[in-house]
Design a protein around this motif. Structure first.
Motif, PDB file in Angstrom:
ATOM      1  N   SER A  81       2.420  10.458   3.035  1.00  0.00           N
ATOM      2  CA  SER A  81       2.433   9.005   3.159  1.00  0.00           C
ATOM      3  C   SER A  81       2.622   8.573   4.608  1.00  0.00           C
ATOM      4  O   SER A  81       1.975   7.638   5.093  1.00  0.00           O
ATOM      5  CB  SER A  81       3.540   8.419   2.269  1.00  0.00           C
ATOM      6  N   TRP A 141       3.012  10.658  -9.474  1.00  0.00           N
ATOM      7  CA  TRP A 141       2.302  11.003 -10.707  1.00  0.00           C
ATOM      8  C   TRP A 141       1.533  12.312 -10.519  1.00  0.00           C
ATOM      9  O   TRP A 141       1.540  13.187 -11.390  1.00  0.00           O
ATOM     10  CB  TRP A 141       1.344   9.875 -11.102  1.00  0.00           C
ATOM     11  N   GLN A 142       0.857  12.440  -9.370  1.00  0.00           N
ATOM     12  CA  GLN A 142       0.083  13.649  -9.101  1.00  0.00           C
ATOM     13  C   GLN A 142       0.984  14.886  -9.026  1.00  0.00           C
ATOM     14  O   GLN A 142       0.540  16.007  -9.324  1.00  0.00           O
ATOM     15  CB  GLN A 142      -0.711  13.492  -7.806  1.00  0.00           C
ATOM     16  N   GLU A 199       6.951   7.995 -14.708  1.00  0.00           N
ATOM     17  CA  GLU A 199       7.692   6.781 -14.340  1.00  0.00           C
ATOM     18  C   GLU A 199       8.353   6.168 -15.568  1.00  0.00           C
ATOM     19  O   GLU A 199       7.698   5.925 -16.586  1.00  0.00           O
ATOM     20  CB  GLU A 199       6.742   5.772 -13.695  1.00  0.00           C
ATOM     21  N   ASN A 231       0.814  -1.210   0.000  1.00  0.00           N
ATOM     22  CA  ASN A 231       0.000   0.000   0.000  1.00  0.00           C
ATOM     23  C   ASN A 231       0.855   1.271   0.000  1.00  0.00           C
ATOM     24  O   ASN A 231       0.495   2.274  -0.619  1.00  0.00           O
ATOM     25  CB  ASN A 231      -0.944  -0.007   1.207  1.00  0.00           C
ATOM     26  N   ARG A 282       2.166   1.766  -3.550  1.00  0.00           N
ATOM     27  CA  ARG A 282       1.093   2.289  -4.406  1.00  0.00           C
ATOM     28  C   ARG A 282       0.851   3.772  -4.115  1.00  0.00           C
ATOM     29  O   ARG A 282       0.702   4.582  -5.032  1.00  0.00           O
ATOM     30  CB  ARG A 282      -0.179   1.482  -4.167  1.00  0.00           C
ATOM     31  N   ASP A 283       0.853   4.125  -2.827  1.00  0.00           N
ATOM     32  CA  ASP A 283       0.613   5.509  -2.432  1.00  0.00           C
ATOM     33  C   ASP A 283       1.716   6.428  -2.955  1.00  0.00           C
ATOM     34  O   ASP A 283       1.442   7.503  -3.492  1.00  0.00           O
ATOM     35  CB  ASP A 283       0.530   5.592  -0.907  1.00  0.00           C
ATOM     36  N   ARG A 330       3.693   5.912  -5.495  1.00  0.00           N
ATOM     37  CA  ARG A 330       3.601   5.996  -6.965  1.00  0.00           C
ATOM     38  C   ARG A 330       2.503   6.976  -7.389  1.00  0.00           C
ATOM     39  O   ARG A 330       2.712   7.817  -8.275  1.00  0.00           O
ATOM     40  CB  ARG A 330       3.335   4.601  -7.520  1.00  0.00           C
ATOM     41  N   GLU A 331       1.346   6.888  -6.755  1.00  0.00           N
ATOM     42  CA  GLU A 331       0.247   7.787  -7.116  1.00  0.00           C
ATOM     43  C   GLU A 331       0.596   9.239  -6.811  1.00  0.00           C
ATOM     44  O   GLU A 331       0.281  10.144  -7.598  1.00  0.00           O
ATOM     45  CB  GLU A 331      -1.023   7.362  -6.371  1.00  0.00           C
ATOM     46  N   ARG A 332       1.239   9.474  -5.680  1.00  0.00           N
ATOM     47  CA  ARG A 332       1.588  10.850  -5.317  1.00  0.00           C
ATOM     48  C   ARG A 332       2.640  11.425  -6.272  1.00  0.00           C
ATOM     49  O   ARG A 332       2.627  12.626  -6.566  1.00  0.00           O
ATOM     50  CB  ARG A 332       2.078  10.907  -3.867  1.00  0.00           C
TER      51      ARG A 332
END
Length: 592
Positions: A260, A157-158, A163, A147, A150-151, A153-155
């Motif tokens: 995070s 991108w935001q 990547e 988790n 994933r967190d 990676r999403e942050r």
């Protein structure tokens, strides 16, 4: 109905009462209540209680199952009596009466129990890691890790990062550790290397014009193991940015990490103010470049109070070049019992001990007590007290010699004193940027100058800074410390060929050798390289902190042991003679 299951072991509620369902999973535990068998059936998602009594058509089959057998059952969902409801699990209001059972995979006698909190030797846990991973605590850590990744990676991108993936097979590179070499079959006598980090590739990505790169990158280093470091491979959140300063890198990564930690920190306080501490000050105040700021105590140099004093041990030490006396103030530590305990702590850590002074009231006046106080006299002890800001009921501990000889223990003692005296905030993530690292260091035995940090960093002051004493050169390098661990390491990179050649020359590399060892980077810097910088976040260590573990193997799915061995898969293993012939390699055995 599906061949194996209609629902998971976490789905069934009162709404399913009366339905016939199919479940599959592992027998977590079996309880025999006088002719009624209760089984906790577990899958990845949760646990459901299933049962069979003498009226069940498969009661005899159910009696045979044992812990960790993998089974499939069909049955009817029934509501539990109110007094038997288990509020701790989502399926606690129901149970399933078994009508049919199929054994999908029986289990042999278990080398370790999955149910319960039994302690097992690490060798057993690693050899049977697939069983260990079924246990609740380790499973919780591994899911946390997933988790967190994933967190992150999403942050990223935001935050406008993209990547990209970099190669796993590459060339050897001096990153501060030993490479894992991979022999080439097609090019006999030559070797690839597993990357210690994507360092050169991410710099080349910047040269190629792809701004704001990131990657969840595997890294490989042949290192000696520690509790907070894997001896073979690890993962990092790797990032790089073009046209940036150090402040830009800090501003980019702090929101990602802070958010995070706030999300996965279990309610612990997460500092929002991340101080900047110069490397030299970190070593002076905390004895380490990764200070645990949950303890607010700062050490101080008190050498001048001991020069020519009556405390001969310290006075003689200070006559030697490069020595000093450091004090650890201890508010509330002013008792002989506490001082003796801390002295014993230092001895346990390998030092002869720590001298101390403690202050108490005697005949209505403040008195300094202890052997050091008696030897240096009231005037010097009072000067020490004033410098450290101490008073009645307080103490100070002293370590002397060359800093590199005592700083490791001093750093531990500082935290131990803080914990013992209640000056330590456990439920907190305390961050600090450590900046202004020295670019070079000297080997005390050979006198050789080498890089002390990342060799691809830009020296502060550029080419001009490299013309003086190498040990005075400060790099544009930085680390992020959190709770006593290095969490992030990074730098503004050296993108100038001439500065790069000169920086490596100081460390003993000729221009020709640099071009031979780093042909891609050396050539690319001829074609409009942008200023760039970045950092890397140690994911294993980050998850270790979030999971409140002290051993990194508790957050890695399939870790090596302390000797860099995979007991489960039997690695490292001996190659066959055929493999060696194909690679053109001969092994020279060490003589016993």
């Amino acid at each position: 109905m599906h061949r194996y299951r209609s629902h998971t072991c976490a789905e069934l509620t009162r709404a399913h009462v009366g339905q016939t369902v199919r479940l599959a999973g592992w027998v977590h535990r079996v309880r025999d209540h006088g002719g009624v068998l209760f089984i906790d059936l577990r899958d990845h998602y949760g646990i459901t209680q299933i049962l069979a009594d003498a009226d069940s058509p498969v009661f005899g089959e159910v009696e045979k199952v044992r812990a960790e057998w993998c089974i499939r059952i069909d049955g009817e969902v029934k509501a539990r009596d109110d007094e038997l409801i288990n509020p701790k699990i989502p399926t606690g209001e129901i149970e399933v009466y078994i009508r049919d059972i199929e054994v999908l995979g029986p289990a042999a006698e278990l080398p370790l129990q999955v149910f319960g909190d039994h302690e097992y030797p690490e060798e057993t846990r690693l050899r049977y890691r697939y069983l260990d991973l079924r246990r609740e605590g380790l499973k919780r850590n591994i899911l946390l890790r997933s988790n967190v990744i994933r967190d992150l990676r999403e942050r990223m991108w935001q935050a406008g990062f993209t990547e990209y993936q970099t190669p796993i097979i590459t060339a050897s590179s001096p990153e501060g550790a030993r490479d894992f070499l991979v022999p080439s079959r097609l090019h006999r006598g030559k070797f690839y290397a597993l990357p210690q980090a994507p360092q050169q590739f991410k710099q080349l990505i910047m040269v190629a014009g792809y701004d704001r790169y990131f990657q969840i990158a595997p890294c490989f280093r042949d290192e000696d193991p520690r509790a907070d470091r894997s001896p073979t491979d690890f993962y990092q959140l790797d990032m790089e940015m073009s046209f940036v300063t150090q402040e830009d890198v800090f501003a980019a990564i702090q929101p990602v990490l802070q958010a995070s930690f706030e999300r996965f920190g279990g309610g612990r306080k997460v500092d929002s103010a991340w101080p900047r501490i110069r490397y030299a000050d970190a070593m002076k105040w905390y004895g380490t470049d990764k200070p645990d700021l949950r303890c607010p105590i700062k050490m101080a140099d008190v050498s001048e109070h001991f020069r020519g004093s009556g405390f001969a041990i310290f006075a003689r030490l200070l006559e030697q070049e490069g020595t000093e006396i450091r004090a650890i103030p201890a508010q509330g530590g002013g008792s002989r019992a506490f001082c003796d305990r801390m002295n014993a702590f230092a001895q346990k850590e390998g030092l002869p001990g720590m001298g101390y002074i403690f202050w108490r009231e005697k005949d209505g006046e403040l008195e300094a007590a202890g052997p050091i106080a008696r030897n240096i006299g009231p005037e010097r002890t009072e000067a020490i007290r004033r410098q450290l800001g101490l008073g009645k009921g307080d103490a100070a501990f002293f370590l002397g010699g060359k800093p590199e000889a005592f700083e490791r223990v001093a750093a531990k003692a500082r935290v131990e004193i803080g914990r013992e005296l209640g000056h330590f905030e456990e439920d907190r993530f305390a961050f600090a940027w450590i900046v202004d690292f020295p670019m070079y260091e000297k080997d005390p035995e050979t006198g050789k100058i080498d890089f002390s940090h990342n060799p691809f960093s830009m020296p502060q002051g550029g080419l001009e800074a490299l013309e003086g004493d190498p040990l005075e050169v400060i790099g544009q390098q930085y680390d992020l410390a959190c709770n006593g661990y290095e969490l992030v390491s990074g730098a503004i990179r050296n993108h100038d060929r001439e500065i790069m050649f000169r920086a490596f020359e100081i460390a003993g590399y000729t221009r020709e050798e640099v071009e031979r060892r780093f042909p891609g980077l050396a050539a690319a810097f001829r074609y409009g390289p942008p200023p760039h910088g970045g950092c890397a976040v140690g994911i294993d260590r980050m998850v270790m902190l979030l999971a409140d573990e002290i051993n990194i193997r508790e957050v890695i799915m399939f870790p090596m042991n302390q000797r860099a061995e995979d007991l489960m898969m039997g690695a490292p293993s001996e190659p066959t003679n055929e493999q060696l012939r194909e690679l053109g390699i001969r092994i020279i055995r060490e003589e016993d």
